[in-house]
Design a protein around this motif. Structure first.
Motif, PDB file in Angstrom:
ATOM      1  N   MET A  56       0.849  -1.194   0.000  1.00 26.88           N
ATOM      2  CA  MET A  56       0.000   0.000   0.000  1.00 26.88           C
ATOM      3  C   MET A  56       0.881   1.239   0.000  1.00 26.88           C
ATOM      4  SD  MET A  56      -2.906   1.159   2.772  1.00 26.88           S
ATOM      5  CE  MET A  56      -3.848   2.658   2.522  1.00 26.88           C
ATOM      6  N   ALA A  57       0.574   2.189  -0.878  1.00 27.57           N
ATOM      7  CA  ALA A  57       1.322   3.448  -0.943  1.00 27.57           C
ATOM      8  C   ALA A  57       0.637   4.504  -0.084  1.00 27.57           C
ATOM      9  CB  ALA A  57       1.412   3.930  -2.387  1.00 27.57           C
ATOM     10  N   HIS A  58       1.455   5.436   0.433  1.00 30.53           N
ATOM     11  CA  HIS A  58       0.924   6.521   1.261  1.00 30.53           C
ATOM     12  C   HIS A  58       1.377   7.854   0.674  1.00 30.53           C
ATOM     13  CE1 HIS A  58      -0.202   3.673   4.408  1.00 30.53           C
ATOM     14  NE2 HIS A  58       1.015   3.149   4.319  1.00 30.53           N
ATOM     15  N   ALA A  59       0.513   8.850   0.753  1.00 29.47           N
ATOM     16  CA  ALA A  59       0.875  10.214   0.364  1.00 29.47           C
ATOM     17  C   ALA A  59       0.232  11.173   1.351  1.00 29.47           C
ATOM     18  CB  ALA A  59       0.408  10.512  -1.063  1.00 29.47           C
ATOM     19  N   TRP A  60       0.913  12.255   1.629  1.00 33.88           N
ATOM     20  CA  TRP A  60       0.403  13.245   2.573  1.00 33.88           C
ATOM     21  C   TRP A  60       0.945  14.609   2.198  1.00 33.88           C
ATOM     22  CZ3 TRP A  60       2.185  16.953   5.844  1.00 33.88           C
ATOM     23  CH2 TRP A  60       1.295  17.441   6.819  1.00 33.88           C
ATOM     24  N   PRO A  61       0.157  15.690   2.251  1.00 29.04           N
ATOM     25  CA  PRO A  61      -1.278  15.721   2.572  1.00 29.04           C
ATOM     26  C   PRO A  61      -2.139  15.615   1.313  1.00 29.04           C
ATOM     27  CG  PRO A  61      -0.403  17.939   2.528  1.00 29.04           C
ATOM     28  CD  PRO A  61       0.760  17.027   2.206  1.00 29.04           C
ATOM     29  N   LEU A  62      -3.252  14.995   1.451  1.00 21.92           N
ATOM     30  CA  LEU A  62      -4.246  14.900   0.383  1.00 21.92           C
ATOM     31  C   LEU A  62      -5.571  15.463   0.892  1.00 21.92           C
ATOM     32  CD1 LEU A  62      -3.619  11.282  -0.983  1.00 21.92           C
ATOM     33  CD2 LEU A  62      -2.916  13.436  -2.057  1.00 21.92           C
ATOM     34  N   ASP A  63      -6.259  16.225   0.047  1.00 21.65           N
ATOM     35  CA  ASP A  63      -7.584  16.731   0.407  1.00 21.65           C
ATOM     36  C   ASP A  63      -8.635  15.658   0.166  1.00 21.65           C
ATOM     37  OD1 ASP A  63      -6.827  19.314   1.188  1.00 21.65           O
ATOM     38  OD2 ASP A  63      -6.713  19.959  -0.908  1.00 21.65           O
ATOM     39  N   THR A  73     -12.237  14.322  -0.975  1.00 20.06           N
ATOM     40  CA  THR A  73     -13.263  14.689  -1.947  1.00 20.06           C
ATOM     41  C   THR A  73     -14.635  14.173  -1.546  1.00 20.06           C
ATOM     42  OG1 THR A  73     -12.770  12.710  -3.257  1.00 20.06           O
ATOM     43  CG2 THR A  73     -11.607  14.744  -3.849  1.00 20.06           C
ATOM     44  N   ASP A  74     -14.649  13.298  -0.529  1.00 20.56           N
ATOM     45  CA  ASP A  74     -15.930  12.750  -0.101  1.00 20.56           C
ATOM     46  C   ASP A  74     -16.203  12.944   1.383  1.00 20.56           C
ATOM     47  OD1 ASP A  74     -14.187  11.010   1.092  1.00 20.56           O
ATOM     48  OD2 ASP A  74     -14.728   9.267  -0.109  1.00 20.56           O
ATOM     49  N   GLY A  75     -15.324  13.674   2.059  1.00 19.41           N
ATOM     50  CA  GLY A  75     -15.505  13.912   3.480  1.00 19.41           C
ATOM     51  C   GLY A  75     -15.122  12.734   4.352  1.00 19.41           C
ATOM     52  N   THR A  76     -14.657  11.656   3.760  1.00 19.71           N
ATOM     53  CA  THR A  76     -14.311  10.453   4.525  1.00 19.71           C
ATOM     54  C   THR A  76     -12.875  10.003   4.303  1.00 19.71           C
ATOM     55  OG1 THR A  76     -16.601   9.698   4.383  1.00 19.71           O
ATOM     56  CG2 THR A  76     -14.943   8.053   4.979  1.00 19.71           C
ATOM     57  N   THR A  77     -12.478   9.970   3.065  1.00 20.21           N
ATOM     58  CA  THR A  77     -11.121   9.544   2.745  1.00 20.21           C
ATOM     59  C   THR A  77     -10.326  10.743   2.224  1.00 20.21           C
ATOM     60  OG1 THR A  77     -11.815   8.972   0.503  1.00 20.21           O
ATOM     61  CG2 THR A  77     -11.885   7.219   2.154  1.00 20.21           C
ATOM     62  N   PRO A  78      -9.007  10.743   2.376  1.00 21.53           N
ATOM     63  CA  PRO A  78      -8.231   9.638   2.948  1.00 21.53           C
ATOM     64  C   PRO A  78      -8.208   9.683   4.468  1.00 21.53           C
ATOM     65  CG  PRO A  78      -6.762  11.368   2.277  1.00 21.53           C
ATOM     66  CD  PRO A  78      -8.145  11.824   1.878  1.00 21.53           C
ATOM     67  N   THR A  79      -7.847   8.583   5.070  1.00 18.61           N
ATOM     68  CA  THR A  79      -7.584   8.516   6.502  1.00 18.61           C
ATOM     69  C   THR A  79      -6.121   8.161   6.695  1.00 18.61           C
ATOM     70  OG1 THR A  79      -8.188   6.181   6.581  1.00 18.61           O
ATOM     71  CG2 THR A  79      -9.938   7.797   7.035  1.00 18.61           C
ATOM     72  N   TYR A  80      -5.582   8.596   7.833  1.00 18.53           N
ATOM     73  CA  TYR A  80      -4.153   8.395   8.069  1.00 18.53           C
ATOM     74  C   TYR A  80      -3.933   7.738   9.417  1.00 18.53           C
ATOM     75  CZ  TYR A  80      -3.413  11.670   4.227  1.00 18.53           C
ATOM     76  OH  TYR A  80      -3.408  12.282   3.003  1.00 18.53           O
ATOM     77  N   THR A  81      -3.120   6.717   9.448  1.00 22.20           N
ATOM     78  CA  THR A  81      -2.637   6.150  10.700  1.00 22.20           C
ATOM     79  C   THR A  81      -1.340   6.856  11.075  1.00 22.20           C
ATOM     80  OG1 THR A  81      -1.300   4.462   9.600  1.00 22.20           O
ATOM     81  CG2 THR A  81      -3.614   3.912  10.093  1.00 22.20           C
ATOM     82  N   GLY A  82      -0.912   6.638  12.322  1.00 19.69           N
ATOM     83  CA  GLY A  82       0.369   7.205  12.730  1.00 19.69           C
ATOM     84  C   GLY A  82       1.504   6.703  11.852  1.00 19.69           C
ATOM     85  N   ARG A  83       1.498   5.412  11.526  1.00 17.16           N
ATOM     86  CA  ARG A  83       2.549   4.861  10.675  1.00 17.16           C
ATOM     87  C   ARG A  83       2.516   5.500   9.289  1.00 17.16           C
ATOM     88  NH1 ARG A  83       3.640  -1.507   9.305  1.00 17.16           N
ATOM     89  NH2 ARG A  83       4.420  -1.493  11.452  1.00 17.16           N
ATOM     90  N   ALA A  84       1.315   5.664   8.714  1.00 21.75           N
ATOM     91  CA  ALA A  84       1.216   6.245   7.384  1.00 21.75           C
ATOM     92  C   ALA A  84       1.804   7.659   7.360  1.00 21.75           C
ATOM     93  CB  ALA A  84      -0.243   6.265   6.924  1.00 21.75           C
ATOM     94  N   LEU A  85       1.530   8.435   8.403  1.00 25.35           N
ATOM     95  CA  LEU A  85       2.073   9.792   8.465  1.00 25.35           C
ATOM     96  C   LEU A  85       3.593   9.774   8.626  1.00 25.35           C
ATOM     97  CD1 LEU A  85      -0.590  11.620  10.647  1.00 25.35           C
ATOM     98  CD2 LEU A  85      -0.183  11.881   8.201  1.00 25.35           C
ATOM     99  N   ARG A  86       4.108   8.846   9.439  1.00 28.52           N
ATOM    100  CA  ARG A  86       5.560   8.776   9.609  1.00 28.52           C
ATOM    101  C   ARG A  86       6.250   8.421   8.294  1.00 28.52           C
ATOM    102  NH1 ARG A  86       3.851   5.824  14.024  1.00 28.52           N
ATOM    103  NH2 ARG A  86       4.618   3.858  13.169  1.00 28.52           N
TER     104      ARG A  86
END
Length: 349
Positions: free
Chosen positions: A1-8, A10-23
Motif C-alpha cells: 500500500m502506498a501513502h501520500a500526505w497531505p491529500l484533500d 473529496t468525499d468527506g471520509t477519505t483519505p484517513t491516516y494512521t500514525g505509521r502512514a504519516l511517519r
C-alpha cells in the motif's frame, strides 16, 4: 500500500491516516538513514543547532530544557521514525552520590507506541533518568529500549564536587546531508549499520572534538574513508630590504593556524647580487613551528657587479591549530641584495 500526505478529501471520509502512514510519508522521506533492509529508517538525533546546555544540573536536580528531534526506535522495518519535542522543561532528582567512587548516570528520550506492538499500553514520548553503578572505572547504565541518549550525568563521590551534565545527544541529518559525528567510533558504527557504496556513499562531519578531526568531512564509498577539508588560502609575501649583511633577515611570512594538520610548500623566487665581485648569493629558511624538510641553502653564483635569479622550495608540516613564522635570512658570501617573493601553498595532511 502506498501513502501520500497531505491529500484533500473529496468525499468527506477519505483519505484517513494512521500514525505509521504519516511517519512514512511525512517524516521518513526527509531524513538520512535509509538502508536496503530499512528503507524508512532514520538516524535518531536532536535538531542541529540545539544548545549543548539543553540538559543542566543544579545541585541534585537535573533538567531537560525544550528541544526537538527524531527517534527511530527500530520497532520494525516498516514502522518508520518519529518526530518528538520536549515542549517544557522537565526535571528530576539525582540519586545520592557514592562515598567512594564516581558514578555515571544517563538521561534518555524514550518512545512508546503500543500500535507497533512494543509492549507498552499508552503511546508517549518521555524522559527517563537511569543511575549507573559507582565504580573506579564507571560506565553508562544500560539504555532503555526504544530510546536515544540526551546526556551523561557525572556524579562524583560525596564531598568531592557537584554533579555535572555532559551533552551526548546525536544530531539528526537531512536526507543526502553529511551526518554529524563526535568520534571515529561513531562514524564506524554508522558505517556498520548504514553501509556505503560508490552509488550511495556515506558522508560524515566530525564536530565537537578538540583534535585534528574537528571540522573535517569524510566520505566512504564502500572501500575506505576519504577525508576532505575546506580549501586553505595560500600565503604570499614579498621582500626587498636593500643591501643586507650575511645572516640578516631578508623577509618573513606568517602562516596562520587552521583547525587541521597541513602540508605547506614554501616556494621562494628571488634575485640577488653584489656591488662588486662574483660570489654566491643564497637564502636560508627557518621556521618557528612544525617540521621543515628539504634542502635549506640554494646557492647561485652571481656575476661581478651583476645579479642572479634563484628559486628555493621546502616542505613544512604543521599540526592543527598552530601558526608559524617563516624567516628568510641572507646566506650570501657577504653583504648583498635580495629581492623576491615567497608563496606558501597549503594542503590537508
Amino acid at each position: 500500500m502506498a501513502h501520500a500526505w497531505p491529500l484533500d478529501s473529496t468525499d468527506g471520509t477519505t483519505p484517513t491516516y494512521t500514525g505509521r502512514a504519516l511517519r512514512l510519508a511525512q517524516v521518513s522521506p526527509f531524513l538520512s538513514g535509509a538502508t536496503a533492509d530499512r528503507p524508512f529508517g532514520a538516524r535518531s538525533g536532536v535538531r542541529p543547532g540545539t544548545s549543548p546546555h539543553t540538559v543542566t544540573v543544579s545541585g541534585s536536580t537535573w533538567t531537560v530544557h525544550p528541544c526537538a528531534g527524531v527517534i527511530d526506535p527500530h520497532l520494525s522495518a516498516a514502522a518508520g521514525p518519529y518526530s518528538w519535542a520536549v515542549a517544557e522543561p522537565e526535571s528530576g532528582t539525582i540519586p545520592s552520590a557514592s562515598q567512594v567512587y564516581t558514578r555515571w548516570d544517563g538521561i534518555w528520550l524514550v518512545l512508546d507506541d503500543p500500535a507497533e506492538s512494543e509492549g507498552e499500553t499508552a503511546p508517549s514520548a518521555r524522559i527517563e533518568y537511569r543511575a549507573g553503578q559507582a565504580s573506579a572505572t564507571p560506565t553508562m547504565p544500560t539504555a532503555p529500549e526504544r530510546s536515544m541518549v540526551l546526556a551523561q550525568v557525572v556524579v562524583p563521590p560525596a564531598g568531592s564536587g557537584e554533579p555535572s551534565a555532559v551533552w551526548t545527544a546525536p544530531q539528526m541529518s537531512a536526507a543526502g546531508a553529511p551526518i554529524r559525528v563526535r568520534s571515529t567510533a561513531e562514524a564506524t558504527a554508522l558505517l556498520a549499520t548504514m553501509g556505503a557504496s560508490n552509488e550511495s556513499p556515506l558522508w560524515v562531519e566530525h564536530i565537537g572534538e578538540t583534535n585534528a578531526l574537528s571540522g573535517r568531512l569524510w566520505r566512504h564509498d564502500g572501500t575506505g574513508w576519504q577525508t576532505l577539508a575546506p580549501a586553505v588560502a595560500p600565503v604570499i609575501a614579498t621582500f626587498d630590504n636593500g643591501k643586507i649583511a650575511t645572516g640578516a633577515v631578508a623577509g618573513t611570512v606568517v602562516i596562520p593556524a587552521v583547525p587541521f594538520p597541513t602540508v605547506n610548500v614554501i616556494s621562494v623566487l628571488a634575485t640577488g647580487g653584489f656591488d662588486t665581485g662574483a660570489r654566491k648569493v643564497q637564502i636560508a629558511l627557518s621556521v618557528s613551528a612544525g617540521t621543515l624538510s628539504g634542502r635549506n641553502l640554494f646557492p647561485v653564483s652571481a656575476p661581478a657587479a651583476g645579479w642572479a635569479t634563484f628559486a628555493a622550495q621546502q616542505r613544512l608540516v604543521l599540526p592543527a591549530n598552530m601558526a608559524c613564522t617563516v624567516t628568510l635570512k641572507s646566506a650570501s658570501d657577504g653583504p648583498s641584495y635580495h629581492i623576491g617573493s615567497v608563496a606558501v601553498h597549503r594542503t590537508l595532511n
